[in-house]
Each structure stands twice: as structure tokens, then as C-alpha cells.
Design an enzyme around this catalytic site. Structure first.
Site, PDB file in Angstrom:
ATOM      1  N   ASN A  37       0.829  -1.223   0.000  1.00 52.96           N
ATOM      2  CA  ASN A  37       0.000   0.000   0.000  1.00 52.96           C
ATOM      3  C   ASN A  37       0.862   1.272   0.000  1.00 52.96           C
ATOM      4  O   ASN A  37       0.333   2.378   0.105  1.00 52.96           O
ATOM      5  CB  ASN A  37      -0.975   0.003   1.195  1.00 52.96           C
ATOM      6  CG  ASN A  37      -0.255   0.074   2.527  1.00 52.96           C
ATOM      7  OD1 ASN A  37       0.971   0.137   2.574  1.00 52.96           O
ATOM      8  ND2 ASN A  37      -1.011   0.073   3.604  1.00 52.96           N
ATOM      9  N   GLY A  41       6.612   1.866   2.219  1.00 53.47           N
ATOM     10  CA  GLY A  41       7.413   1.477   1.053  1.00 53.47           C
ATOM     11  C   GLY A  41       7.375   2.536  -0.033  1.00 53.47           C
ATOM     12  O   GLY A  41       6.628   3.512   0.066  1.00 53.47           O
ATOM     13  N   ILE A  57      -3.096  -4.731   2.366  1.00 54.74           N
ATOM     14  CA  ILE A  57      -3.178  -6.167   2.645  1.00 54.74           C
ATOM     15  C   ILE A  57      -4.586  -6.552   3.120  1.00 54.74           C
ATOM     16  O   ILE A  57      -4.980  -7.710   3.073  1.00 54.74           O
ATOM     17  CB  ILE A  57      -2.079  -6.570   3.668  1.00 54.74           C
ATOM     18  CG1 ILE A  57      -1.940  -8.079   3.817  1.00 54.74           C
ATOM     19  CG2 ILE A  57      -2.286  -5.931   5.021  1.00 54.74           C
ATOM     20  CD1 ILE A  57      -1.376  -8.753   2.628  1.00 54.74           C
ATOM     21  N   ALA A  77       4.286  -7.785   4.627  1.00 49.51           N
ATOM     22  CA  ALA A  77       3.448  -6.613   4.919  1.00 49.51           C
ATOM     23  C   ALA A  77       2.946  -6.678   6.353  1.00 49.51           C
ATOM     24  O   ALA A  77       2.433  -7.699   6.785  1.00 49.51           O
ATOM     25  CB  ALA A  77       2.251  -6.577   3.963  1.00 49.51           C
ATOM     26  N   TYR A 143       1.669  -5.748  19.575  1.00 52.93           N
ATOM     27  CA  TYR A 143       2.476  -6.201  18.428  1.00 52.93           C
ATOM     28  C   TYR A 143       3.025  -7.616  18.663  1.00 52.93           C
ATOM     29  O   TYR A 143       2.910  -8.494  17.801  1.00 52.93           O
ATOM     30  CB  TYR A 143       3.629  -5.214  18.187  1.00 52.93           C
ATOM     31  CG  TYR A 143       4.585  -5.655  17.112  1.00 52.93           C
ATOM     32  CD1 TYR A 143       4.296  -5.427  15.771  1.00 52.93           C
ATOM     33  CD2 TYR A 143       5.767  -6.326  17.434  1.00 52.93           C
ATOM     34  CE1 TYR A 143       5.164  -5.852  14.777  1.00 52.93           C
ATOM     35  CE2 TYR A 143       6.642  -6.748  16.450  1.00 52.93           C
ATOM     36  CZ  TYR A 143       6.340  -6.512  15.123  1.00 52.93           C
ATOM     37  OH  TYR A 143       7.196  -6.946  14.146  1.00 52.93           O
ATOM     38  N   ILE A 187      17.843   2.413  14.941  1.00 54.90           N
ATOM     39  CA  ILE A 187      19.074   2.822  14.240  1.00 54.90           C
ATOM     40  C   ILE A 187      18.778   3.983  13.303  1.00 54.90           C
ATOM     41  O   ILE A 187      19.512   4.983  13.268  1.00 54.90           O
ATOM     42  CB  ILE A 187      19.697   1.623  13.488  1.00 54.90           C
ATOM     43  CG1 ILE A 187      20.249   0.639  14.520  1.00 54.90           C
ATOM     44  CG2 ILE A 187      20.778   2.080  12.505  1.00 54.90           C
ATOM     45  CD1 ILE A 187      21.085  -0.478  13.981  1.00 54.90           C
ATOM     46  N   ARG A 210      19.270  -5.568  22.225  1.00 51.78           N
ATOM     47  CA  ARG A 210      18.704  -5.959  20.934  1.00 51.78           C
ATOM     48  C   ARG A 210      19.807  -6.611  20.095  1.00 51.78           C
ATOM     49  O   ARG A 210      20.976  -6.232  20.195  1.00 51.78           O
ATOM     50  CB  ARG A 210      18.171  -4.737  20.157  1.00 51.78           C
ATOM     51  CG  ARG A 210      16.964  -4.042  20.782  1.00 51.78           C
ATOM     52  CD  ARG A 210      15.709  -4.913  20.753  1.00 51.78           C
ATOM     53  NE  ARG A 210      14.512  -4.224  21.237  1.00 51.78           N
ATOM     54  CZ  ARG A 210      14.158  -4.133  22.512  1.00 51.78           C
ATOM     55  NH1 ARG A 210      14.905  -4.668  23.452  1.00 51.78           N
ATOM     56  NH2 ARG A 210      13.030  -3.518  22.850  1.00 51.78           N
TER      57      ARG A 210
HETATM   58  C1  UD1 Z   1      11.781  -3.993  16.340  1.00 50.67           C
HETATM   59  C2  UD1 Z   1      10.998  -3.822  15.056  1.00 50.67           C
HETATM   60  C3  UD1 Z   1       9.922  -4.863  14.990  1.00 50.67           C
HETATM   61  C4  UD1 Z   1      10.550  -6.237  15.146  1.00 50.67           C
HETATM   62  C5  UD1 Z   1      11.275  -6.300  16.473  1.00 50.67           C
HETATM   63  C6  UD1 Z   1      12.000  -7.600  16.691  1.00 50.67           C
HETATM   64  C7  UD1 Z   1      10.882  -1.570  14.080  1.00 50.67           C
HETATM   65  C8  UD1 Z   1      10.202  -0.264  14.087  1.00 50.67           C
HETATM   66  N1  UD1 Z   1      10.432  -2.482  14.983  1.00 50.67           N
HETATM   67  O1  UD1 Z   1      10.981  -3.646  17.496  1.00 50.67           O
HETATM   68  O2  UD1 Z   1       9.231  -4.780  13.749  1.00 50.67           O
HETATM   69  O3  UD1 Z   1       9.582  -7.237  15.071  1.00 50.67           O
HETATM   70  O4  UD1 Z   1      12.271  -5.284  16.485  1.00 50.67           O
HETATM   71  O5  UD1 Z   1      12.682  -7.556  17.905  1.00 50.67           O
HETATM   72  O6  UD1 Z   1      11.782  -1.813  13.317  1.00 50.67           O
HETATM   73  N2  UD1 Z   1      14.590   3.265  21.320  1.00 50.67           N
HETATM   74  C9  UD1 Z   1      15.243   4.298  21.942  1.00 50.67           C
HETATM   75  N3  UD1 Z   1      15.165   5.530  21.372  1.00 50.67           N
HETATM   76  C10 UD1 Z   1      14.466   5.769  20.221  1.00 50.67           C
HETATM   77  C11 UD1 Z   1      13.812   4.692  19.585  1.00 50.67           C
HETATM   78  C12 UD1 Z   1      13.894   3.452  20.164  1.00 50.67           C
HETATM   79  O7  UD1 Z   1      15.869   4.133  22.992  1.00 50.67           O
HETATM   80  O8  UD1 Z   1      14.440   6.935  19.787  1.00 50.67           O
HETATM   81  C13 UD1 Z   1      14.673   1.927  21.928  1.00 50.67           C
HETATM   82  C14 UD1 Z   1      13.330   1.300  22.191  1.00 50.67           C
HETATM   83  O9  UD1 Z   1      12.782   1.742  23.404  1.00 50.67           O
HETATM   84  C15 UD1 Z   1      13.706  -0.179  22.193  1.00 50.67           C
HETATM   85  C16 UD1 Z   1      14.867  -0.257  21.213  1.00 50.67           C
HETATM   86  O10 UD1 Z   1      15.345   1.063  21.049  1.00 50.67           O
HETATM   87  O11 UD1 Z   1      14.124  -0.577  23.472  1.00 50.67           O
HETATM   88  C17 UD1 Z   1      14.476  -0.788  19.856  1.00 50.67           C
HETATM   89  O12 UD1 Z   1      13.329  -0.082  19.412  1.00 50.67           O
HETATM   90  P1  UD1 Z   1      12.766  -0.237  17.931  1.00 50.67           P
HETATM   91  O13 UD1 Z   1      13.845  -0.018  16.946  1.00 50.67           O
HETATM   92  O14 UD1 Z   1      11.531   0.576  17.840  1.00 50.67           O
HETATM   93  O15 UD1 Z   1      12.483  -1.795  17.822  1.00 50.67           O
HETATM   94  P2  UD1 Z   1      11.700  -2.884  18.691  1.00 50.67           P
HETATM   95  O16 UD1 Z   1      10.655  -2.264  19.541  1.00 50.67           O
HETATM   96  O17 UD1 Z   1      12.719  -3.758  19.316  1.00 50.67           O
END
Ligand code: UD1
Length: 302
Positions: A37, A41, A57, A77, A143, A187, A210
């Protein structure tokens, strides 16, 4: 790399971050249809040799047409944001669960193999790390629960209807084209903040871990799942090494020598603490070997 050949393939989310990289790999030896959609993307990310259907989807008619006659479905998706699911659980469920079951029904009708983009979020708070596929599932967000439910449906569709499903539980995927605005991955957000010289915002104490896995390795895992995965099974897809978010913030700061400061902001609702997989099952059964490490890749994303 073992890649599917001479197949008719549907990639949902094929214009998105992970899907578009997957399409690039598949398109030279297969007929590829993309359903997307274009919410996150982009049309220009879809290889010209693939056929793009621009639709949601949840659009049942568009999905029926796109899936007609396919041998293989990669279901990428989704709403990918934990944060969005906390903000809008009903909408997120429709996209991540309801649409997935309907697609599984199509896989059943078409006798198509079904590779599902599951998530590390299904484990929630792990009892121990590294996390093994059979470990307990205690999702901490809508989620995580949605992905867990759909992951379980994949297993069930194999057991009940012999659909060849394989679930890949992605850890934190990164790489080129990861763009999602406020709901993007950490990131992408940290790099953006560093580029602008703004504060790098760490949620909570930053001790949460992570495992960051490069999108090229995730594409390889998908191809291996399509060619070698055991139907009905699920596999962790990561590198096996994790890093704290606090250290990630410092790594970004040091790598790019930015003037940004690292600051603490409120912890996120639904956030998981520990996320570090065992990838032995994928190594053993799929022949999966991650080839890229965050330290080496970060600079190329700048
Ligand atoms: C991510 C994926 C999700 C996937 C999962 C698998 C995204 C958006 N989400 O979720 O689709 O299924 O990994 O583990 O790609 N954080 C900060 N500062 C920020 C943003 C985030 O500290 O500005 C922290 C968050 O609180 C979290 C970590 O970074 O603890 C990762 O966050 P995020 O990249 O959103 O991913 P997940 O929630 O792990």
C-alpha cells in the site's frame, strides 16, 4: 546463496524495507508480484521486473487477484512498530493477524508455500537468554501478541491443512531503506538525530538489549526458508550477538563524531528488556550464517 527459481511468487510488503531487498534477489529467476500500500514502502524501491499492485493487505479483492496461481508467498506486509500497536491495537491486529489468516487461506487454496515474517517480540520477557525457539512466549505488547498469534496460525495451518508454512522470527533488522518516520527502527532514528546534531534519545535506562541483523542476512534467511525450511517450523533470525541501546547510542555518537548528546527519555510502554537469540536451529536446519556485523555496517548507513 540457495534461492528459489522458476516460481511464481507473491511478496506482500514488497515495496518496503525488507520486502524490496527480497524482491531484488528473487526477481532475476522468478515471476514476482508485489502487493504493497506504499504506506512506508516506495514505488522506486520495487525492481522494474516485478509487477506492483498498489493495495492494502486488507483489500480482499486485490489480495485474491495478486495471489492467483502463485507457488510461494513471502508475507512481509505488516505494521512493524511496537509503539504503533500500543497506540492503535485494534488497527494493528487487523493488519497483523486478520490479514495474515486470510492470506494463509489463499496459501491453502493455491497450495503455495508460505514464509512468514514473525518477530522476536513474541518472546516478550524471556526466562533466560539466549532465547531458543521453544522458549516461553510472554509478549509485552499488542504487536508481540499479534506476531505470536500469526506465528502460531502458521504452525496450525501446517498441522491442519498441510500448508508448507515457515515462520522466521526476525530480531532487529537494519540496513538501507529503513524509513518509518516516528515509528521507525532505533538505528534509523539515532542516525537521523546524529545527522541533525539533535539529542540521541534513549528510552528508559538504555540497558535493554537488541540483536541487530542486516537486511541482506534476512533476505538470505528467507531464501533458505523457501528452499530448505521444514514446514510447520519456526526459526530465529539474528546474529546471536546483542548490544544495549545505551551502547548503541554511544556507538553512533563515536562513529560519526557528532555534537549530539545522549539523553534519557521515558521508557516505552510494551518495550522488551532482553533480546538475544540462539540461532543454532537456523544454522543447523537452514544453513543460515549471518555475514554482517553492526560495527562494520554502521558507517555505510550514514
Ligand atoms: C523492532 C521492530 C519490529 C521487530 C522487532 C523484533 C521496528 C520499528 N520495529 O521492534 O518490527 O519485530 O524489532 O525484535 O523496526 N529506542 C530508543 N530511542 C528511540 C527509539 C527506540 O531508545 O528513539 C529503543 C526502544 O525503546 C527499544 C529499542 O530502542 O528498546 C528498539 O526499538 P525499535 O527499533 O523501535 O524496535 P523494537 O521495539 O525492538
Amino acid at each position: 546463496m540457495d534461492t528459489p527459481t522458476d516460481q511464481s511468487i507473491l511478496v506482500t510488503g514488497g515495496a518496503g524495507f525488507i520486502g524490496s531487498h527480497l524482491v531484488e534477489t528473487l526477481v532475476s529467476d522468478n515471476d514476482v508480484v508485489v502487493l504493497d500500500n506504499l504506506s512506508s514502502g516506495r514505488r522506486e524501491w520495487v525492481d522494474d521486473r516485478a509487477t506492483l499492485t498498489e493495495a492494502d493487505i486488507q483489500d480482499t479483492q486485490a489480495v485474491s487477484q495478486a495471489v492467483d496461481g502463485v507457488d510461494l508467498i513471502f508475507h512481509e506486509a505488516a505494521n512493524v512498530s511496537v509503539e504503533y500497536s500500543v497506540d492503535a491495537p485494534v488497527e494493528s491486529h487487523k493488519t497483523n493477524v486478520d490479514a495474515t489468516i486470510r492470506l494463509l487461506e489463499h496459501a491453502r487454496e493455491e497450495d503455495a508455500r508460505f514464509i512468514y515474517a514473525s518477530s522476536a517480540a513474541i518472546y516478550g520477557t524471556p526466562e533466560s537468554v539466549p532465547i531458543d525457539e521453544a522458549d516461553s512466549k510472554k509478549p509485552t505488547s499488542p504487536y508481540g501478541l499479534e506476531k505470536h498469534t500469526a506465528d502460531e496460525y502458521c504452525r496450525l495451518y501446517h498441522e491442519l491443512y498441510s500448508v508448507e508454512t515457515v515462520a522466521l522470527r526476525y530480531f532487529n533488522v537494519y540496513g538501507p531503506r529503513q524509513r518509518g518516520g516516528q515509528y521507525s527502527g532505533v538505528i534509523d532514528i539515532f542516525l537521523d538525530q546524529a545527522r541533525r546534531g539533535e539529542d540521541i534519545t534513549v528510552h528508559g535506562d538504555g540497558e535493554q538489549t537488541r540483536d541487530f541483523v542486516h537486511v541482506d542476512d534476512v533476505v538470505a534467511a528467507n531464501c533458505l526458508a523457501a528452499t530448505h525450511g521444514t514446514p510447520g517450523k519456526a526459526y530465529n533470525v539474528g546474529t546471536g550477538n546483542s548490544i544495549t541501546i545505551k551502547d548503541l547510542a554511544q556507538l553512533v555518537k563515536d562513529t560519526f563524531e557528532t555534537t549530539s548528546a545522549v539523553t534519557r527519555v521515558d521508557a516505552r510502554d510494551g518495550d522488551i528488556e532482553q533480546s538475544c537469540p540462539s540461532i543454532q536451529k537456523a544454522q543447523r536446519e537452514l544453513g543460515f550464517e549471518p555475514s554482517r556485523s553492526l560495527d562494520n555496517e554502521l558507517e555505510s548507513l550514514w
